[in-house]
Design an enzyme around this catalytic site. Structure first.
Site, mmCIF file in Angstrom:
data_model
loop_
_atom_site.group_PDB
_atom_site.id
_atom_site.type_symbol
_atom_site.label_atom_id
_atom_site.label_comp_id
_atom_site.label_asym_id
_atom_site.label_seq_id
_atom_site.Cartn_x
_atom_site.Cartn_y
_atom_site.Cartn_z
ATOM 1 N N TRP A 189 0.844 -1.186 0.000
ATOM 2 C CA TRP A 189 0.000 0.000 0.000
ATOM 3 C C TRP A 189 0.881 1.238 0.000
ATOM 4 C CZ3 TRP A 189 -1.958 2.669 4.885
ATOM 5 C CH2 TRP A 189 -2.922 3.635 4.589
ATOM 6 N N ASP A 270 -0.844 -5.954 9.152
ATOM 7 C CA ASP A 270 -1.801 -4.910 8.788
ATOM 8 C C ASP A 270 -3.069 -5.651 8.373
ATOM 9 O OD1 ASP A 270 -1.777 -2.057 6.447
ATOM 10 O OD2 ASP A 270 -3.301 -2.817 7.838
ATOM 11 N N LYS A 306 -13.331 -0.924 5.756
ATOM 12 C CA LYS A 306 -13.976 -1.706 4.702
ATOM 13 C C LYS A 306 -14.991 -2.701 5.229
ATOM 14 C CE LYS A 306 -10.067 -0.213 2.674
ATOM 15 N NZ LYS A 306 -8.996 0.487 3.410
#
Lengths: 461, 456
Positions: A189, A270, A306
């Site tokens: 990311w 993560d 999300k």
């Protein structure tokens, strides 16, 4: 007009300075001072009067340059500006319905209504966040009956979604493990590097994506993690790797854990898609739980952006699994010290929503159903895209990576020029690394996208 | 602090017991991954946990925050007459936290609005909120706003706004020195230091007068190097409650501009101090009116009672529109690796209220009521001390403004009041007037009287 300070010095000709003063009256936006020189307000030895006159109208921030737009968020801005009917936004990773609308989960609406009815107050949370939230978030991640929780070995601090939780961890690493490196996947990311750079934590990359197979470069991964200095932090995506969508298999996870143990590295997960990747909260947490079960000390950043669609509420957590409860208490106290001069205490709204949903059995079950629907829609879209590509592409290229990858994103393997073609010719917006967000794709648009991808692959180099 | 990395050891009995436990965990786990490896053995590894050591072994426990620690102590006290005058959150006459009616209304509208979504805000936050916040503090007709010279970014309340501003200055401003008043809010020096600025103090509070040491302030700012940053409390100075007069502000402004000092306002009590939003913004607007640059951190924690929602804004007033635009782009680079984008809920509440004429008016009425109650507590406490003939001049109680009063009591007297009267306050003698009620004023007056006469 760029003027170096050397020419604005006393040795400059009077005519030049008069010219400069005249320019100044038009507004200092016409004049830029080169940044490498220091303070334009410092009086020079002789013509102090002249340089002071120059100084008065110049902004103290004149030397500030325009920063480039964020590579991921900038995509949505470009999309908005596009007027073409066929345009498609596959940039940012926010879930969309089949109608390509944003989605607020029903359980979230129910939770908010309950909160409203209860007329709760808005007092400051403790620095570490809402206790009820911290409890349920650790249980969700590790499993409610995990001994590490019962033994009090997990330090959990509410953070500002994934980014904020990673940031707390990064500052913690810099302070208490000075010189220790974080190993990040290549690619990862985009914001990971920024977080570690701003926290002054050194990082290096381990091989991850293999463009030849459009899969995992497992040997490269193992080799690079092995070669890193002992006691490095290894940043791992718990599931649904961003941006590739390529996750290690269970067997590969075991081997990764082996090498991390062998090298005394510290695993740093993560977890931004728990439940969103496979549709199952437990399955998506299995990598983390595997490491925890080995008795390792672990850092885990969580996000509810999300899986609960709470993007803008900024709700997440940093968890530190320690070998003793005493260590966990001390670690927690130091994480609080990092949060206090950053934002004092975290926002209540998102935390209450999560606590209400996860803490109530009925809402929790309803959440699981909604999550299966979201993950299911993405799987359907992957299937349809794959089918469209396979049907339309006569070159025999293997498109199965679309089905093998998991989560919101797919790494198409398109290079930058090909990506530009996607945008310029087909009005398909995606990030330059070839990543598309399947959450932004509808079944209805799969054929169009397939045409675009095939064209970009074969007709553009 | 050197990290400790555990070395490989032989397999000890402890290790074997731990291995057995871990294997047990592996077999009983519901995870499908585990069941695929039924013969999995976990060898006793050299990692920390198996040795009972921790890589976090060197980390010491941090002390409790001094301000929040007061409430911790208060909660432990079993006395039925205990009084918490520690933390600065408004309390009603009944001693309860307050959510403003207009806030409840706004929240209803937001939650019930089916068209609202929870998509990521832009990095700099909710656009409407930013525009309205700038107007609130700088004035709706501010030329700086009309000339597009102001960049406003949504941040996490006052703390977050100060931090983002400080990080920006540390990266882009040529002078990394910031002057803060003595005393100031305990978190100020921490925020600035961790952001990379050096902190110095300027004289502010005069314990002899329990007022402003104006001479000392002017002297210290006069000797500051050109371009240094100066932190100014816009109104209702925390912890003293001592504010400069308008005349004194004029002199401060003149001095600062002549020395090229950069003002950085902390505005946490606009409207809450005097009851008037415009009056409380006067010092800030005075500086902006001279065409100069400044920073301003705003918080809605107190004046809208949105404490836990973490709503605030950082504004930077620049010389030109072009500079403001470049500055804004750099603020994004500070924010993105910190938390990506700010939380939506509190900002939505603020924007809803500020943009609706009726709700805005309702807010000003509720705000004034809070400010008036505090002013009334000040008057009552002052009268009660006078009635008791408590030695000393207590007029500072009614001269000081805002949530806090610097009583002038010393640490021994404070400790005495806590021990004998169960009154909780910070050890610097600061009391939160918001925690007082008509019912409890006599109790506090008794305690102060006792401390002033029996403890010296």
């Amino acid at each position: 007009m760029v003027i170096s300070l050397a020419s604005a010095s006393p040795s400059a000709s009077p005519a030049m300075l008069e010219n400069l003063k005249a320019q100044m009256k038009l507004g200092s936006s016409h004049v830029m001072f080169r940044k490498e020189k220091a303070n334009p307000f410092i009086k020079t030895q002789s013509s102090g009067r002249i340089t002071m006159a120059l100084a008065v109208n110049v902004s103290r921030f004149e030397g500030v340059t325009m920063a480039p737009p964020d590579p991921i968020l900038g995509v949505s801005e470009a999309f908005k500006a596009d007027t073409n009917d066929m345009k498609l936004n596959l940039g940012v990773g926010a879930y969309r319905t089949e109608e390509l609308q944003p989605y607020v989960l029903n359980v979230v609406k129910k939770a908010e209504n309950r909160m409203l009815e209860r007329r709760e107050n808005k007092e400051y949370l403790p620095i570490e966040g809402l206790a009820a939230f911290n409890k349920v978030t650790a249980e969700l991640l590790f499993g409610a009956d995990n001994p590490i929780i019962q033994q009090g070995r997990v330090a959990t601090v509410q953070g500002l979604s994934g980014t904020g939780s990673l940031r707390l961890a990064a500052v913690f690493i810099e302070r208490y493990f000075p010189g220790a490196k974080v190993l990040i996947s290549s690619p990862t990311w985009g914001n990971h590097k920024n977080i570690f750079n701003d926290s002054r934590v050194p990082w290096s990359e381990y091989r991850y994506y293999d463009p030849k197979t459009v899969g995992l470069d497992f040997d490269g991964l193992i080799s690079d993690i092995k070669a890193a200095p002992e006691g490095s932090f290894v940043l791992l995506h718990g599931c649904a790797h961003n941006p590739t969508g390529i996750d290690p298999t269970p067997e590969q996870w075991e081997k990764i854990a082996d090498i991390i143990q062998e090298r005394n590295h510290i695993p740093f997960f993560d977890v931004a898609y728990q439940g969103f990747a496979s549709g199952s909260l437990d399955a998506d947490a299995s990598s983390v739980r595997l490491f925890a079960a080995r008795g390792l000390e672990i850092l885990v950043a969580q996000s509810y952006s999300k899986n609960l669609g709470l993007y803008a509420e900024r709700i997440g957590a940093i968890n530190v699994v320690c070998s003793t409860s005493d260590a966990a208490a001390r670690v927690k106290s130091q994480l609080k010290r990092i949060a206090r001069p950053m934002y004092s205490n975290p926002p209540i709204h998102g935390a209450r929503i999560v606590a209400n949903v996860v803490g109530d059995p009925a809402l929790f079950n309803e959440w699981k159903e909604e999550m299966e629907l979201m993950a299911g829609r993405i799987k359907n879209v992957r299937q349809k895209l794959f089918d469209s590509l396979s049907a339309k592409d006569k070159s025999g290229k293997d498109w199965s990576f679309i089905l093998k990858q998991i989560g919101m994103f797919s790494f198409t393997g398109l290079n930058k020029t090909q990506t530009d073609n996607m945008t310029d010719k087909w009005h398909v917006y995606m990030t330059k690394d070839g990543r598309i967000s399947l959450a932004g794709l509808s079944l209805a648009k799969c054929e169009y996208l397939a045409d675009a991808i095939i064209d970009s692959f074969h007709n553009v180099s | 602090m050197r990290p400790r990395f555990p070395l490989a050891t032989h397999v000890s009995p402890t290790d074997r017991r731990l291995s057995a436990l871990v294997r047990h965990l592996g077999d009983s786990s519901a995870s499908s991954m585990e069941s695929q490896n039924p013969n999995q053995t976990i060898s006793a590894s050299s990692t920390a946990a198996f040795n009972g050591d921790s890589v976090f072994g060197n980390i010491v426990r941090a002390p409790e925050d001094p301000i929040l620690g007061v409430t911790v102590a208060y909660n432990k006290d079993p006395s039925p007459t205990k009084l918490n005058l520690g933390v600065g959150a408004y309390r009603t006459e009944e001693g309860k936290p307050l959510v403003l009616n207009v806030v409840r209304r706004a929240e209803q509208l937001i939650v019930n609005d089916r068209s609202r979504v929870k998509e990521y805000l832009p990095i700099i936050g909710l656009t409407d909120f930013n525009k309205l916040s700038a107007k609130l503090i700088f004035g709706t007709d501010s030329p700086a706003i009309q000339e597009n010279r102001v960049t406003t970014v949504q941040c996490l309340s006052g703390t977050g706004s100060l931090r983002v501003g400080a990080e920006f200055l540390a990266r882009h401003y040529h002078q990394r020195l910031i002057y803060i008043p003595q005393p100031t809010w305990g978190n100020h020096p921490k925020i600035f230091t961790v952001a990379g600025l050096s902190v110095k103090t300027y004289r502010y509070y005069d314990p002899k007068t329990r007022g402003l040491n104006f001479q000392g302030l002017l002297e210290d700012l006069s000797s500051a190097p050109s371009g240094a940053i100066v932190l100014l409390h816009a109104c209702a100075h925390n912890p003293t409650g001592v504010d400069p007069t308008i005349e004194q502000w004029k002199q401060i402004r003149q001095l600062m501009r002549s020395k090229g000092l950069l003002p950085f306002f902390d505005s946490a009590y606009q409207g809450f101090a005097s009851g008037s939003l415009d009056a409380d913004a006067q010092p800030v607007r005075m500086f902006v009116a001279d065409g100069g640059e400044c920073l301003a951190a705003q918080s809605y924690a107190k004046n809208m009672g949105l404490y836990g929602e973490r709503v605030g804004a950082l504004s930077i007033v620049c010389k030109t529109e072009d500079v403001a635009s470049r500055v804004e782009s750099q603020l994004k680079l500070v924010i993105r690796p910190m938390y990506s984008s700010p939380p939506i809920h509190g900002a939505s509440i603020v924007a809803t209220i500020l943009k609706d004429k009726d709700m805005y008016n309702e807010w000003t009425v509720e705000l004034k009521a809070m400010a008036d109650r505090i002013i009334s507590m000040r008057q009552q406490l002052f009268d009660a001390l006078r009635a008791r003939g408590t030695p000393g001049d207590w007029s500072h109680i009614i001269k000081q403004i805002g949530m806090f009063t610097f009583t002038g009591l010393n640490t021994e007297q404070v400790a005495f009041m806590t021990k004998e009267y169960h009154i909780y306050m910070t050890s610097d003698g600061r009391i939160s007037m918001a925690g007082l009620s008509s019912r409890t004023v006599p109790l506090l007056a008794d305690a102060i009287h006792a401390a002033a006469t029996r403890v010296v």
